[in-house]
Design a protein around this motif. Structure first.
Motif, PDB file in Angstrom:
ATOM      1  N   SER A 212       0.834  -1.201   0.000  1.00 17.40           N
ATOM      2  CA  SER A 212       0.000   0.000   0.000  1.00 17.40           C
ATOM      3  C   SER A 212       0.870   1.253   0.000  1.00 17.40           C
ATOM      4  O   SER A 212       0.646   2.184  -0.784  1.00 17.40           O
ATOM      5  CB  SER A 212      -0.932  -0.018   1.209  1.00 17.40           C
ATOM      6  OG  SER A 212      -1.689   1.165   1.279  1.00 17.40           O
ATOM      7  N   ILE A 213       1.863   1.290   0.866  1.00 16.11           N
ATOM      8  CA  ILE A 213       2.747   2.456   0.926  1.00 16.11           C
ATOM      9  C   ILE A 213       3.581   2.574  -0.351  1.00 16.11           C
ATOM     10  O   ILE A 213       3.750   3.670  -0.904  1.00 16.11           O
ATOM     11  CB  ILE A 213       3.654   2.359   2.166  1.00 16.11           C
ATOM     12  CG1 ILE A 213       2.806   2.448   3.440  1.00 16.11           C
ATOM     13  CG2 ILE A 213       4.713   3.451   2.152  1.00 16.11           C
ATOM     14  CD1 ILE A 213       3.600   2.289   4.708  1.00 16.11           C
ATOM     15  N   PHE A 214       4.085   1.453  -0.834  1.00 16.47           N
ATOM     16  CA  PHE A 214       4.937   1.491  -2.030  1.00 16.47           C
ATOM     17  C   PHE A 214       4.157   1.963  -3.251  1.00 16.47           C
ATOM     18  O   PHE A 214       4.629   2.840  -4.006  1.00 16.47           O
ATOM     19  CB  PHE A 214       5.528   0.109  -2.271  1.00 16.47           C
ATOM     20  CG  PHE A 214       6.322  -0.007  -3.540  1.00 16.47           C
ATOM     21  CD1 PHE A 214       7.585   0.549  -3.632  1.00 16.47           C
ATOM     22  CD2 PHE A 214       5.789  -0.653  -4.649  1.00 16.47           C
ATOM     23  CE1 PHE A 214       8.317   0.447  -4.808  1.00 16.47           C
ATOM     24  CE2 PHE A 214       6.509  -0.759  -5.822  1.00 16.47           C
ATOM     25  CZ  PHE A 214       7.779  -0.203  -5.908  1.00 16.47           C
ATOM     26  N   LEU A 215       2.976   1.403  -3.478  1.00 13.94           N
ATOM     27  CA  LEU A 215       2.204   1.774  -4.671  1.00 13.94           C
ATOM     28  C   LEU A 215       1.712   3.207  -4.591  1.00 13.94           C
ATOM     29  O   LEU A 215       1.744   3.934  -5.596  1.00 13.94           O
ATOM     30  CB  LEU A 215       1.021   0.807  -4.839  1.00 13.94           C
ATOM     31  CG  LEU A 215       1.390  -0.638  -5.176  1.00 13.94           C
ATOM     32  CD1 LEU A 215       0.135  -1.505  -5.269  1.00 13.94           C
ATOM     33  CD2 LEU A 215       2.163  -0.700  -6.494  1.00 13.94           C
ATOM     34  N   CYS A 218       4.542   5.386  -5.465  1.00 17.36           N
ATOM     35  CA  CYS A 218       4.791   5.391  -6.918  1.00 17.36           C
ATOM     36  C   CYS A 218       3.784   6.267  -7.650  1.00 17.36           C
ATOM     37  O   CYS A 218       4.156   7.052  -8.537  1.00 17.36           O
ATOM     38  CB  CYS A 218       4.733   3.967  -7.450  1.00 17.36           C
ATOM     39  SG  CYS A 218       6.090   2.902  -6.908  1.00 17.36           S
ATOM     40  N   PHE A 219       2.507   6.159  -7.299  1.00 17.81           N
ATOM     41  CA  PHE A 219       1.491   6.980  -7.953  1.00 17.81           C
ATOM     42  C   PHE A 219       1.755   8.463  -7.709  1.00 17.81           C
ATOM     43  O   PHE A 219       1.673   9.285  -8.635  1.00 17.81           O
ATOM     44  CB  PHE A 219       0.104   6.610  -7.436  1.00 17.81           C
ATOM     45  CG  PHE A 219      -0.316   5.204  -7.773  1.00 17.81           C
ATOM     46  CD1 PHE A 219       0.147   4.581  -8.909  1.00 17.81           C
ATOM     47  CD2 PHE A 219      -1.170   4.496  -6.939  1.00 17.81           C
ATOM     48  CE1 PHE A 219      -0.226   3.289  -9.231  1.00 17.81           C
ATOM     49  CE2 PHE A 219      -1.556   3.205  -7.248  1.00 17.81           C
ATOM     50  CZ  PHE A 219      -1.080   2.598  -8.392  1.00 17.81           C
ATOM     51  N   SER A 220       2.072   8.812  -6.472  1.00 17.80           N
ATOM     52  CA  SER A 220       2.344  10.215  -6.156  1.00 17.80           C
ATOM     53  C   SER A 220       3.581  10.717  -6.880  1.00 17.80           C
ATOM     54  O   SER A 220       3.604  11.854  -7.390  1.00 17.80           O
ATOM     55  CB  SER A 220       2.510  10.377  -4.640  1.00 17.80           C
ATOM     56  OG  SER A 220       2.788  11.709  -4.302  1.00 17.80           O
ATOM     57  N   GLN A 360      -5.943  10.310  -9.919  1.00 20.68           N
ATOM     58  CA  GLN A 360      -5.050   9.634  -8.982  1.00 20.68           C
ATOM     59  C   GLN A 360      -5.845   9.037  -7.815  1.00 20.68           C
ATOM     60  O   GLN A 360      -5.562   7.917  -7.372  1.00 20.68           O
ATOM     61  CB  GLN A 360      -4.005  10.608  -8.448  1.00 20.68           C
ATOM     62  CG  GLN A 360      -3.012   9.970  -7.489  1.00 20.68           C
ATOM     63  CD  GLN A 360      -2.048  10.982  -6.900  1.00 20.68           C
ATOM     64  OE1 GLN A 360      -2.095  12.180  -7.202  1.00 20.68           O
ATOM     65  NE2 GLN A 360      -1.148  10.510  -6.041  1.00 20.68           N
ATOM     66  N   PHE A 361      -6.844   9.748  -7.337  1.00 22.56           N
ATOM     67  CA  PHE A 361      -7.677   9.229  -6.250  1.00 22.56           C
ATOM     68  C   PHE A 361      -8.414   7.967  -6.682  1.00 22.56           C
ATOM     69  O   PHE A 361      -8.465   6.983  -5.925  1.00 22.56           O
ATOM     70  CB  PHE A 361      -8.677  10.293  -5.808  1.00 22.56           C
ATOM     71  CG  PHE A 361      -9.791   9.755  -4.962  1.00 22.56           C
ATOM     72  CD1 PHE A 361      -9.573   9.378  -3.639  1.00 22.56           C
ATOM     73  CD2 PHE A 361     -11.074   9.604  -5.484  1.00 22.56           C
ATOM     74  CE1 PHE A 361     -10.594   8.873  -2.857  1.00 22.56           C
ATOM     75  CE2 PHE A 361     -12.100   9.098  -4.712  1.00 22.56           C
ATOM     76  CZ  PHE A 361     -11.864   8.731  -3.394  1.00 22.56           C
TER      77      PHE A 361
END
Length: 454
Positions: A212-215, A218-220, A360-361
């Motif tokens: 969850s934190i990694f993805l 990456c998106f941000s 993004q959301f």
């Protein structure tokens, strides 16, 4: 009255009839044991104890020491053990258990971390629900604070690359108006009224939490870098520090109190220390809305917490922060621009920023809800790749399910080599069933070995 409760994930005791084939019984049987029988098994048949505890259902008439010993043996099998008790003889077991629940306000309540107002075990599901909700809320706050630091680090790194930075009021809105309020109210969501058939992740290093934190990182990172580079490609873009005359020409409606000075090249430049730039104006609303969206995503309700809208204060603060950010983004008031140290841009660019953050959301919400929090999907992945729990009780369950000789019937087990004596458990056998030779040996005062019939 006392009741030890071994809690596990997706494991129960299943009942079956005696006609089930020996090799297919699995866990279709129960064990009931008194305190005296438990003491004999504990002292002289320790190899049988884990096998009995895995499918143990009833443990009755046990002394205080035996209760504590039973809970410790369950804990050695990696069970999370709860203990319900209402008397002084339960105090030791209540302290040893992972979750001790006193069913009275007498002596047991002193040793127990939890006390129930009702003298029955109806409080156990309620305690499990509240504990799971508290755990999920704590992990949600942890993930939000981690993402908050990563999002701000990415934006600050991009701006430092251009020798720029966010303004004081821009940081103030993000840190106080959003992050502080989110951390104070995110954990106020109550537990879901229905108990889920599985438990949440209990470790910070679990794959769903790390992914969850990694993805999200990456998106941000992708969105911020794309916006940072794309704004430089716009026909109205100019580097405010070096070409302020171009900036003032393109933004005729912009007024600033910043003084201008001429350098040796003849170009007008803003005094160093100014925050004004198109990069800052682009990245600030993107990062601010990203803070709000990750706070919403990490506050998922069902199956462990109530929906987010039931947390009225938290929902109001998120909506207020989102409304304030959108208002600042689309406002054309010079006072706001001067105070927030932003640069006016064309309306289509502001709309594009809002569309990007909304996209993004949607992506992050889908990944978090449909993939990372999908319990059935994770179970399927574990089965496909052969991942199994390393808990001791899981290992014993697998071994016993594959053992066609367990549980034993009409079989005699010895605690030693069976040469010097026997112990006869008369609670299970009558005098007619016991051979006379073993009765004589059993009465000898020098007996050293023991046997019992299961």
């Amino acid at each position: 009255m006392a009741l030890p409760l071994p809690w596990e994930e997706e494991t129960g005791v299943y009942t079956g009839n005696s006609s089930t084939p020996r090799g297919d019984r699995g866990s279709c049987y129960h064990f009931a044991m008194s305190g005296k029988s438990y003491q004999v098994v504990f002292e002289h048949f320790t190899s049988l104890l884990p096998k009995i505890l895995v499918n143990g259902t009833v443990f009755a008439r046990m002394s205080p020491g035996q209760k504590s010993s039973l809970i410790e043996e369950f804990q050695k099998l990696n069970y999370y053990v709860g203990m319900c008790g209402d008397g002084a003889n339960d105090c030791g077991a209540l302290k040893v258990a992972h979750a001790g629940i006193s069913l009275s306000e007498q002596e047991a309540s002193v040793a127990s971390p939890f006390t129930s107002k009702t003298a029955n075990i109806k409080c156990v599901p309620h305690l499990i629900r509240e504990g799971r909700a508290a755990l999920v809320s704590s992990f949600g706050v942890f993930k939000y604070l981690t993402m908050y630091g990563i999002i701000q680090f990415i934006s600050a790194l991009l701006l430092y690359w251009q020798l720029q930075l966010f303004g004081n009021y821009q940081y103030l809105v993000q840190d106080v108006a959003i992050t502080l309020m989110v951390c104070l109210t995110m954990s106020s969501t109550h537990a879901y009224p229905k108990l889920a058939p599985y438990r949440p992740a209990g470790q910070l290093l679990s794959p769903p939490l790390l992914l969850s934190i990694f993805l999200n990182s990456c998106f941000s990172c992708i969105v911020q870098i794309s916006a940072f580079l794309y704004v430089k490609q716009q026909p109205w873009y100019c580097e405010v520090y070096q070409y302020s005359e171009c900036f003032l020409a393109n933004q005729s409606n912009f007024s600033t109190t910043m003084s201008l000075e001429r350098n040796w090249t003849g170009n007008a430049t803003l005094i160093p220390g100014s925050i004004l730039s198109f990069e800052t104006t682009t990245l600030w609303p993107i990062t601010t809305i990203n803070y709000i969206t990750v706070a919403f995503i990490f506050s998922k309700g069902k199956p462990f917490r109530k929906p987010i809208y039931t947390n009225y204060i938290f929902s109001f603060l998120l909506l207020a922060a989102l409304g304030l950010t959108i208002f600042i983004l689309f406002s054309d008031f010079q006072v706001i621009y001067r105070g927030m140290e932003l640069v006016p841009t064309i309306t289509s660019w502001r709309v594009l920023i809002l569309v990007v953050t909304l996209t993004q959301f949607c992506v992050t919400f889908f990944v978090e809800d449909a993939i990372l929090q999908n319990h059935e999907l994770w179970l399927l992945i574990k089965r496909e790749f052969g991942f199994y729990s390393k808990s001791q009780y899981r290992t014993w369950q697998k071994k016993l399910a594959e053992d066609s000789t367990w549980p034993p019937t009409n079989r005699t087990d010895y605690s030693g080599d069976g040469k010097k004596g026997f112990y006869i458990n008369r609670g299970y056998e009558s005098h007619e069933q016991i051979p006379e030779r073993k009765l004589k040996l059993g009465s000898q005062p020098t007996e050293q070995h023991f046997w019992t019939r299961l």
